[in-house]
Design a protein around this motif. Structure first.
Motif, PDB file in Angstrom:
ATOM      1  N   GLN A   1       8.216  11.039   8.734  1.00 23.46           N
ATOM      2  CA  GLN A   1       7.757   9.622   8.542  1.00 23.46           C
ATOM      3  C   GLN A   1       6.220   9.611   8.329  1.00 23.46           C
ATOM      4  O   GLN A   1       5.625  10.413   8.776  1.00 23.46           O
ATOM      5  N   ALA A   2       5.719   8.668   7.326  1.00 22.45           N
ATOM      6  CA  ALA A   2       4.589   8.651   7.218  1.00 22.45           C
ATOM      7  C   ALA A   2       3.854   7.281   7.060  1.00 22.45           C
ATOM      8  O   ALA A   2       4.697   6.164   6.740  1.00 22.45           O
ATOM      9  N   LYS A   3       2.744   6.833   7.316  1.00 21.96           N
ATOM     10  CA  LYS A   3       2.177   5.520   7.119  1.00 21.96           C
ATOM     11  C   LYS A   3       1.185   5.447   6.132  1.00 21.96           C
ATOM     12  O   LYS A   3       0.294   6.154   6.407  1.00 21.96           O
ATOM     13  N   VAL A   4       0.946   4.261   5.210  1.00 21.99           N
ATOM     14  CA  VAL A   4      -0.010   4.195   4.248  1.00 21.99           C
ATOM     15  C   VAL A   4      -1.201   3.789   5.334  1.00 21.99           C
ATOM     16  O   VAL A   4      -1.354   2.893   5.896  1.00 21.99           O
ATOM     17  N   CYS A   5      -2.371   4.440   5.001  1.00 20.24           N
ATOM     18  CA  CYS A   5      -3.482   4.382   5.836  1.00 20.24           C
ATOM     19  C   CYS A   5      -4.890   4.007   4.873  1.00 20.24           C
ATOM     20  O   CYS A   5      -5.754   3.566   5.223  1.00 20.24           O
ATOM     21  N   GLY A   6      -4.445   3.803   3.496  1.00 19.72           N
ATOM     22  CA  GLY A   6      -5.575   3.567   2.692  1.00 19.72           C
ATOM     23  C   GLY A   6      -4.964   3.667   1.222  1.00 19.72           C
ATOM     24  O   GLY A   6      -4.366   4.372   0.780  1.00 19.72           O
ATOM     25  N   ILE A   7      -5.530   2.663   0.248  1.00 15.84           N
ATOM     26  CA  ILE A   7      -5.178   2.478  -1.081  1.00 15.84           C
ATOM     27  C   ILE A   7      -6.476   2.238  -1.812  1.00 15.84           C
ATOM     28  O   ILE A   7      -7.154   1.329  -1.509  1.00 15.84           O
TER      29      ILE A   7
ATOM     30  N   ALA B   1       6.958   4.185  -8.506  1.00 17.62           N
ATOM     31  CA  ALA B   1       5.452   3.902  -8.772  1.00 17.62           C
ATOM     32  C   ALA B   1       5.210   2.514  -8.954  1.00 17.62           C
ATOM     33  O   ALA B   1       3.944   2.050  -8.625  1.00 17.62           O
ATOM     34  N   HIS B   2       6.064   1.652  -9.421  1.00 18.98           N
ATOM     35  CA  HIS B   2       5.731   0.299  -9.320  1.00 18.98           C
ATOM     36  C   HIS B   2       5.768  -0.126  -8.189  1.00 18.98           C
ATOM     37  O   HIS B   2       4.800  -1.018  -7.960  1.00 18.98           O
ATOM     38  N   TRP B   3       6.516   0.103  -7.305  1.00 16.96           N
ATOM     39  CA  TRP B   3       6.388  -0.290  -5.725  1.00 16.96           C
ATOM     40  C   TRP B   3       4.797  -0.166  -5.278  1.00 16.96           C
ATOM     41  O   TRP B   3       4.334  -0.871  -4.565  1.00 16.96           O
ATOM     42  N   ILE B   4       4.434   1.091  -5.352  1.00 16.70           N
ATOM     43  CA  ILE B   4       3.220   1.637  -5.020  1.00 16.70           C
ATOM     44  C   ILE B   4       1.865   0.639  -5.620  1.00 16.70           C
ATOM     45  O   ILE B   4       1.025   0.437  -4.886  1.00 16.70           O
ATOM     46  N   HIS B   5       2.247   0.356  -6.849  1.00 15.98           N
ATOM     47  CA  HIS B   5       1.076  -0.333  -7.584  1.00 15.98           C
ATOM     48  C   HIS B   5       1.105  -1.876  -7.351  1.00 15.98           C
ATOM     49  O   HIS B   5       0.174  -2.670  -7.342  1.00 15.98           O
ATOM     50  N   THR B   6       2.542  -2.373  -6.955  1.00 12.64           N
ATOM     51  CA  THR B   6       2.647  -3.982  -6.594  1.00 12.64           C
ATOM     52  C   THR B   6       2.943  -4.321  -5.397  1.00 12.64           C
ATOM     53  O   THR B   6       2.709  -5.582  -5.019  1.00 12.64           O
ATOM     54  N   GLU B   7       3.543  -3.613  -4.497  1.00 12.32           N
ATOM     55  CA  GLU B   7       3.838  -3.889  -3.165  1.00 12.32           C
ATOM     56  C   GLU B   7       3.482  -3.352  -2.032  1.00 12.32           C
ATOM     57  O   GLU B   7       3.607  -3.771  -0.826  1.00 12.32           O
ATOM     58  N   CYS B   8       2.987  -1.927  -2.287  1.00  8.64           N
ATOM     59  CA  CYS B   8       2.444  -1.181  -0.976  1.00  8.64           C
ATOM     60  C   CYS B   8       1.272  -1.742  -0.578  1.00  8.64           C
ATOM     61  O   CYS B   8       0.368  -2.129  -1.358  1.00  8.64           O
ATOM     62  N   THR B   9       1.252  -1.749   0.732  1.00  6.79           N
ATOM     63  CA  THR B   9       0.078  -2.350   1.318  1.00  6.79           C
ATOM     64  C   THR B   9      -0.289  -1.106   2.554  1.00  6.79           C
ATOM     65  O   THR B   9       0.469  -0.244   2.977  1.00  6.79           O
ATOM     66  N   VAL B  10      -1.468  -1.363   3.074  1.00  4.37           N
ATOM     67  CA  VAL B  10      -1.986  -0.609   4.211  1.00  4.37           C
ATOM     68  C   VAL B  10      -1.055  -0.884   5.433  1.00  4.37           C
ATOM     69  O   VAL B  10      -0.477  -2.161   5.458  1.00  4.37           O
ATOM     70  N   ASP B  11      -0.513   0.338   6.064  1.00  2.52           N
ATOM     71  CA  ASP B  11       0.497   0.165   7.035  1.00  2.52           C
ATOM     72  C   ASP B  11       1.979   0.075   6.669  1.00  2.52           C
ATOM     73  O   ASP B  11       2.944   0.036   7.422  1.00  2.52           O
ATOM     74  N   SER B  12       2.298   0.034   5.260  1.00  3.84           N
ATOM     75  CA  SER B  12       3.380   0.277   4.816  1.00  3.84           C
ATOM     76  C   SER B  12       4.139   1.555   5.465  1.00  3.84           C
ATOM     77  O   SER B  12       3.285   2.556   5.336  1.00  3.84           O
ATOM     78  N   GLU B  13       5.473   1.594   5.727  1.00  2.00           N
ATOM     79  CA  GLU B  13       5.798   2.974   6.166  1.00  2.00           C
ATOM     80  C   GLU B  13       6.942   3.406   5.024  1.00  2.00           C
ATOM     81  O   GLU B  13       7.818   2.854   4.368  1.00  2.00           O
ATOM     82  N   VAL B  14       6.804   5.055   4.987  1.00  2.00           N
ATOM     83  CA  VAL B  14       7.659   5.559   4.186  1.00  2.00           C
ATOM     84  C   VAL B  14       7.972   6.848   4.540  1.00  2.00           C
ATOM     85  O   VAL B  14       7.729   7.055   5.794  1.00  2.00           O
ATOM     86  N   ALA B  15       8.867   7.745   3.896  1.00  2.00           N
ATOM     87  CA  ALA B  15       8.976   9.004   4.405  1.00  2.00           C
ATOM     88  C   ALA B  15       9.019  10.102   3.214  1.00  2.00           C
ATOM     89  O   ALA B  15       8.918   9.767   2.091  1.00  2.00           O
ATOM     90  N   LEU B  16       8.468  11.141   3.661  1.00  2.00           N
ATOM     91  CA  LEU B  16       8.121  12.386   2.637  1.00  2.00           C
ATOM     92  C   LEU B  16       8.967  13.608   3.124  1.00  2.00           C
ATOM     93  O   LEU B  16       9.543  13.810   4.296  1.00  2.00           O
ATOM     94  N   ARG B  17       9.355  14.456   2.182  1.00  3.03           N
ATOM     95  CA  ARG B  17       9.933  15.504   2.040  1.00  3.03           C
ATOM     96  C   ARG B  17       9.235  16.604   1.083  1.00  3.03           C
ATOM     97  O   ARG B  17       9.174  16.408  -0.175  1.00  3.03           O
ATOM     98  N   VAL B  18       8.741  17.665   1.487  1.00  4.22           N
ATOM     99  CA  VAL B  18       7.956  18.557   0.644  1.00  4.22           C
ATOM    100  C   VAL B  18       9.100  19.324  -0.438  1.00  4.22           C
ATOM    101  O   VAL B  18      10.137  19.977   0.154  1.00  4.22           O
ATOM    102  N   GLY B  19       8.533  19.595  -1.533  1.00  4.66           N
ATOM    103  CA  GLY B  19       9.565  20.151  -2.475  1.00  4.66           C
ATOM    104  C   GLY B  19       8.786  21.332  -3.082  1.00  4.66           C
ATOM    105  O   GLY B  19       7.721  21.589  -2.867  1.00  4.66           O
ATOM    106  N   ALA B  20       9.482  22.168  -3.851  1.00  2.00           N
ATOM    107  CA  ALA B  20       9.106  23.350  -4.553  1.00  2.00           C
ATOM    108  C   ALA B  20       8.311  24.474  -3.589  1.00  2.00           C
ATOM    109  O   ALA B  20       7.040  24.724  -3.888  1.00  2.00           O
ATOM    110  N   ASP B  21       8.871  24.646  -2.570  1.00  3.19           N
ATOM    111  CA  ASP B  21       8.448  25.670  -1.573  1.00  3.19           C
ATOM    112  C   ASP B  21       8.280  26.884  -2.527  1.00  3.19           C
ATOM    113  O   ASP B  21       9.008  27.350  -3.278  1.00  3.19           O
ATOM    114  N   LEU B  22       7.084  27.607  -2.185  1.00  2.00           N
ATOM    115  CA  LEU B  22       6.829  28.824  -2.808  1.00  2.00           C
ATOM    116  C   LEU B  22       7.270  30.176  -2.197  1.00  2.00           C
ATOM    117  O   LEU B  22       6.509  30.936  -2.127  1.00  2.00           O
TER     118      LEU B  22
END
Length: 281
Positions: A69-75, A142-163
């Motif tokens: 889980q991650a939270k948007v803290c700056g845009i 990408a459209h969500w990030i530019h039109t709906e995303c705000t500070v404190d929006s919550e998202v989730a992340l998973r790291v890809g392409a491990d080396l």
């Protein structure tokens, strides 16, 4: 023997993801490690009438199992078309290496995004912050990030392409000598991270150099950038001076640009196994 590296691209978050790996310093910015790219050839490019989504396109790539889980803290607006997203990650076990991307999960959006990380692992270690630079498109994440995303929006992340399989620096027979970046955009406002790049050039004189190219500049170019800007496309003449047996080439940009530059490089005698790129669209 000294080894030269040439980066050719339309966007450069990748370039800025880990200079401390190559040029040790306190800077959090730097040059993408070569193994973050996949080696491809023009003839080997897979074309499909149906555009694949991110998860389908990267289905065969290794990725971490944990979704964090991650939270948007700056845009912030990096340009008229690119937003920089700062994400606070509370999970202390969440890590990544320079050159990796994240699967980007948005509540209520069924399509999963795939975005390259433009900050360094050091920023995550120090502040628990990860940054993405996302260009506006109609693609749902990408459209969500530019039109709906705000500070404190919550998202989730998973790291890809491990080396995990890469034996960095073993048996390659050379050490990195110099890095030359050719960076093209419509105008100087679309040259993302240009101040950071100029800072790297000043920090590592003769080791990192950059030629900015703009194709549709309508305003006066600032004095700081003028010595480094050329108002035309990247040409064969620009690149052929760097052709040698000790030069690796890394290309980043939209598929038509990647294919065009690849063909140009092959035409001027660059071996195919020295050309690296990744395709995201």
């Amino acid at each position: 023997m000294a080894h030269a590296t040439v980066y050719v691209g339309c966007t450069v978050p990748q370039l800025l993801r880990g200079a401390s790996k190559i040029f040790p310093s306190h800077s959090a910015l730097g040059v993408l490690r070569p193994f973050a790219f996949c080696y491809c050839t023009v003839n080997g490019t897979i074309k499909s009438k149906r555009k694949m989504d991110h998860l389908e396109r990267t289905a065969n790539n290794f990725r971490q199992e944990v979704i964090t889980q991650a939270k948007v803290c700056g845009i912030t607006n990096e340009s008229e078309t690119v937003k920089r997203l700062r994400l606070a990650v509370a999970n202390k076990d969440f890590t990544f290496k320079a050159g990796q991307w994240v699967d980007f999960f948005i509540p209520g959006v069924s399509v999963v995004g795939g975005f390259s990380i433009c900050s360094s692992p050091g920023l995550l270690e120090r502040e628990g912050i990860l940054e993405l630079a996302v260009k506006h498109t109609v693609h749902p994440p990408a459209h969500w990030i530019h039109t709906e995303c705000t500070v404190d929006s919550e998202v989730a992340l998973r790291v890809g392409a491990d080396l995990h399989g890469y034996q960095g620096g073993k048996g390659n027979g050379h050490k990195l000598g110099t890095v030359k970046l050719y960076y093209s955009a419509k105008n100087t406002s679309e040259l993302l991270f240009k101040k950071n790049i100029l800072g790297l050039m000043n920090t590592f004189p003769g080791k990192i150099t950059c030629c900015f190219h703009v194709t549709q500049q309508r305003s006066q170019i600032c004095k700081e950038l003028q010595p480094h800007v050329t108002e035309r496309r990247i040409s064969e003449k620009d690149l052929e001076k760097h052709v040698s047996n000790n030069t690796s080439w890394y290309i980043c940009g939209p598929p038509p640009m990647i294919e065009s530059i690849s063909k140009l490089l092959f035409n001027i005698g660059v071996p195919r196994n020295c050309v690296f790129f990744e395709k995201w669209w």
